[in-house]
Design an enzyme around this catalytic site. Structure first.
Site, mmCIF file in Angstrom:
data_model
loop_
_atom_site.group_PDB
_atom_site.id
_atom_site.type_symbol
_atom_site.label_atom_id
_atom_site.label_comp_id
_atom_site.label_asym_id
_atom_site.label_seq_id
_atom_site.Cartn_x
_atom_site.Cartn_y
_atom_site.Cartn_z
ATOM 1 N N LYS A 46 0.697 -0.890 -0.062
ATOM 2 C CA LYS A 46 0.018 0.038 -0.014
ATOM 3 C C LYS A 46 0.942 1.190 0.124
ATOM 4 O O LYS A 46 1.869 1.371 0.518
ATOM 5 C CB LYS A 46 -0.883 -0.114 1.380
ATOM 6 C CG LYS A 46 -2.019 0.892 1.142
ATOM 7 C CD LYS A 46 -3.482 0.017 0.562
ATOM 8 C CE LYS A 46 -4.435 0.807 0.170
ATOM 9 N NZ LYS A 46 -5.482 0.096 -0.455
HETATM 10 P P1 NAD Z 1 -12.927 7.601 -3.042
HETATM 11 O O1 NAD Z 1 -11.775 8.630 -2.742
HETATM 12 O O2 NAD Z 1 -13.024 7.667 -4.882
HETATM 13 O O3 NAD Z 1 -14.031 7.861 -2.276
HETATM 14 C C1 NAD Z 1 -14.112 7.966 -0.868
HETATM 15 C C2 NAD Z 1 -15.277 8.577 -0.381
HETATM 16 O O4 NAD Z 1 -15.403 8.675 0.923
HETATM 17 C C3 NAD Z 1 -15.580 9.872 -0.934
HETATM 18 O O5 NAD Z 1 -17.253 9.933 -1.089
HETATM 19 C C4 NAD Z 1 -15.290 10.765 0.364
HETATM 20 O O6 NAD Z 1 -16.066 11.900 0.392
HETATM 21 C C5 NAD Z 1 -15.842 9.861 1.589
HETATM 22 N N1 NAD Z 1 -15.221 10.043 2.769
HETATM 23 C C6 NAD Z 1 -13.738 10.557 3.091
HETATM 24 N N2 NAD Z 1 -13.678 10.711 4.363
HETATM 25 C C7 NAD Z 1 -15.035 10.405 4.972
HETATM 26 C C8 NAD Z 1 -15.245 10.355 6.295
HETATM 27 N N3 NAD Z 1 -14.643 10.805 7.154
HETATM 28 N N4 NAD Z 1 -16.674 10.113 6.468
HETATM 29 C C9 NAD Z 1 -17.540 9.790 5.435
HETATM 30 N N5 NAD Z 1 -17.061 9.770 4.193
HETATM 31 C C10 NAD Z 1 -15.848 10.134 3.675
HETATM 32 O O7 NAD Z 1 -12.234 6.243 -2.689
HETATM 33 P P2 NAD Z 1 -12.629 4.818 -3.146
HETATM 34 O O8 NAD Z 1 -11.647 4.478 -4.019
HETATM 35 O O9 NAD Z 1 -13.976 4.861 -3.241
HETATM 36 O O10 NAD Z 1 -12.308 3.972 -1.922
HETATM 37 C C11 NAD Z 1 -13.270 3.935 -0.642
HETATM 38 C C12 NAD Z 1 -12.802 2.697 0.242
HETATM 39 O O11 NAD Z 1 -12.847 1.629 -0.386
HETATM 40 C C13 NAD Z 1 -11.718 2.937 0.905
HETATM 41 O O12 NAD Z 1 -11.670 2.222 2.257
HETATM 42 C C14 NAD Z 1 -10.580 1.890 -0.064
HETATM 43 O O13 NAD Z 1 -9.646 1.486 0.694
HETATM 44 C C15 NAD Z 1 -11.582 0.771 -0.389
HETATM 45 N N6 NAD Z 1 -11.339 0.293 -1.800
HETATM 46 C C16 NAD Z 1 -11.294 0.890 -2.764
HETATM 47 C C17 NAD Z 1 -10.840 0.108 -3.918
HETATM 48 C C18 NAD Z 1 -10.905 0.689 -5.416
HETATM 49 O O14 NAD Z 1 -10.698 0.219 -6.310
HETATM 50 N N7 NAD Z 1 -10.945 2.164 -5.535
HETATM 51 C C19 NAD Z 1 -10.819 -1.540 -3.855
HETATM 52 C C20 NAD Z 1 -10.745 -1.826 -2.637
HETATM 53 C C21 NAD Z 1 -11.168 -1.229 -1.498
#
Ligand code: NAD
Length: 426
Positions: free
Chosen positions: A116
């Site tokens: 990561k």
């Molecule tokens: P992103 O940046 O596209 O979206 C994150 C979202 O969370 C946004 O809407 C943001 O406003 C919101 N957010 C941030 N801080 C917050 C808080 N304190 N309270 C509530 N909402 C909050 O990120 P993403 O890629 O959608 O990732 C989201 C989660 O999924 C993370 O935990 C990430 O590790 C996990 N994840 C992502 C992927 C991927 O392919 N992008 C894969 C596996 C897991």
């Protein structure tokens, strides 16, 4: 065995998120009677790189950001894991996320270890120009640490396909030729895979469908609450809405929107693309992030940060199924409470693995210079997610344990067997 991480790890690693990852690991290691030598090796990341990332900001001053890239393990192949741009990023959080990536890749049968990366910054307050310069300088600083055979970053919170394009371009300039396989989640034009953007969301929905089939619950009209409306949350909302679920609440970092009759998700997506924050959507009433988590619903889907469901709010969580789209959204103490209350949990290493599965497809396509059709990607993704879900469910039923323990047992056993087969160098 001493389970106090403070006494076994460098203090820099020991943050609340890393403690969570270690506590989960130790419980499963105990249940597996894992070789104590392997326990010692797997509790600490294999390598961690900390870099200073100086950036000339738009007003002319130079700001130095802290950047990290952690390889937790690379027994099964190059390490794989996302890159996060967020103000809370620190070495412990990145290391915990890297450990979870090791388990996730092993569980899904991918030839990858776990990694990561992150830069401690607030991309919401930075211009596109500043973010591009920070991404490029960070990439050049970690360049010796990444590569198609070494470690392959992908998008995570605060990063997207454009970030990956800048990383790929910077790395390719350093090498003197195009190296598409150094990152995944890039635009299809430069070697990205069809279906990667939606892959994590799609994988979450495949798992939910499997869970409902097992629980014998028809899905029409089921109420869904989703924390986070970024890449993962917005795609989960879209696919569930299309499948006839009633998405009653979603949120972003500023707050959420609620409509008991179900939100118009396509209209909300247009509102957010405007760009606008979720909370100002006219088709719902404002709701806070804390209130969203405890709304009575059938499906609760955290899709933002880790540590959101805690000992403090776990007794008030009011859902039948918790599908962990985010990494590490539930603390071990909350996990115990939810288990006692009979909530069916689809753990993060399984629920959100669709992203890394399609990242694997992207890496394979880049190495072969031969690209697959979207339909082929989704069929293979559905098959891999379905098989992993059934493997976790059957272990959970045969051993009478919850899904998280079963998933981690399968993954940790696989890594430990592979480590024993390879032996310890020198
Ligand atoms: P992103 O940046 O596209 O979206 C994150 C979202 O969370 C946004 O809407 C943001 O406003 C919101 N957010 C941030 N801080 C917050 C808080 N304190 N309270 C509530 N909402 C909050 O990120 P993403 O890629 O959608 O990732 C989201 C989660 O999924 C993370 O935990 C990430 O590790 C996990 N994840 C992502 C992927 C991927 O392919 N992008 C894969 C596996 C897991």
């Amino acid at each position: 065995m001493d389970v106090n991480p403070e006494q076994r790890l460098l203090p820099e690693y020991v943050t609340p998120t890393y403690r969570m990852a270690v506590e989960q690991f130790e419980a499963v290691a105990e249940r597996l009677s894992l070789d104590p030598n392997l326990r010692e090796r797997l509790v600490v990341p294999r390598r961690a790189l900390i870099v200073a990332v100086p950036v000339r900001m738009d007003d002319g001053h130079v700001q130095v950001f802290n950047g990290y890239r952690v390889h937790h393990d690379n027994t099964l192949g190059p390490s794989k894991g996302g890159l996060r741009f967020h103000p809370d990023v620190n070495l412990g959080e990145v290391s915990a996320l890297a450990m979870w990536m090791t388990w996730k890749c092993a569980l899904m049968g991918l030839p990858f270890g776990g990694a990561k990366g992150g830069v401690r910054c607030d991309p919401v307050r930075m211009s596109r120009n500043e973010i591009q310069k920070m991404t490029r300088r960070y990439t050049s600083e970690i360049a010796p640490f990444i590569g198609p055979e070494v470690d392959i970053p992908a998008p995570d919170i605060g990063t997207n396909a454009q970030t990956m394009a800048w990383m790929m371009d910077t790395y390719s300039h350093l090498k003197g030729h195009a190296v598409p396989g150094v990152v995944t989640g890039k635009p299809t034009l430069i070697g990205g895979s069809a279906g990667r953007v939606e892959a994590t969301g799609r994988g979450v929905v495949y798992c939910i469908m499997e869970a409902l089939r097992y629980l014998k619950r028809p899905h029409g009209g089921l109420r869904v609450a989703i924390q986070g409306f970024g890449n993962v949350g917005a795609n989960v909302a879209r696919f569930l809405h299309e499948e006839g679920f009633r998405v009653i609440a979603v949120s972003d970092v500023h707050g959420g929107t609620y409509n008991a009759n179900g939100l118009d998700i396509p209209a909300l997506a247009r509102h957010v693309a405007a760009p606008e924050i979720v909370g100002t959507f006219k088709g719902g009433e404002p709701i806070g992030n804390d209130a969203l988590l405890t709304l009575p619903c059938d499906l609760l889907i955290p899709a933002a940060l880790s540590g959101q469901i805690t000992e403090e709010n776990a007794r008030r969580i009011s859902c039948a199924i918790l599908a962990e789209a985010a990494n590490g959204p539930t603390t071990p103490a909350a996990d115990r409470i939810l288990r006692e209350r009979g909530i069916f949990i689809i753990p993060d290493v399984l629920a959100n693995a669709g992203g890394v599965v399609v990242s694997y497809f992207e890496w394979v396509q880049d190495l072969q210079h031969f690209f697959w059709k979207e339909q082929e990607i989704y069929e293979k993704l559905r098959q891999i997610m379905g098989e992993a879900f059934m493997a976790v469910l059957s272990l959970s039923l045969s051993e009478a344990i919850e899904m998280r323990t079963a998933a981690l047992m399968l993954a940790i056993r696989k890594i430990s067997d592979a480590k024993l087969a390879r032996g310890l160098f020198p």
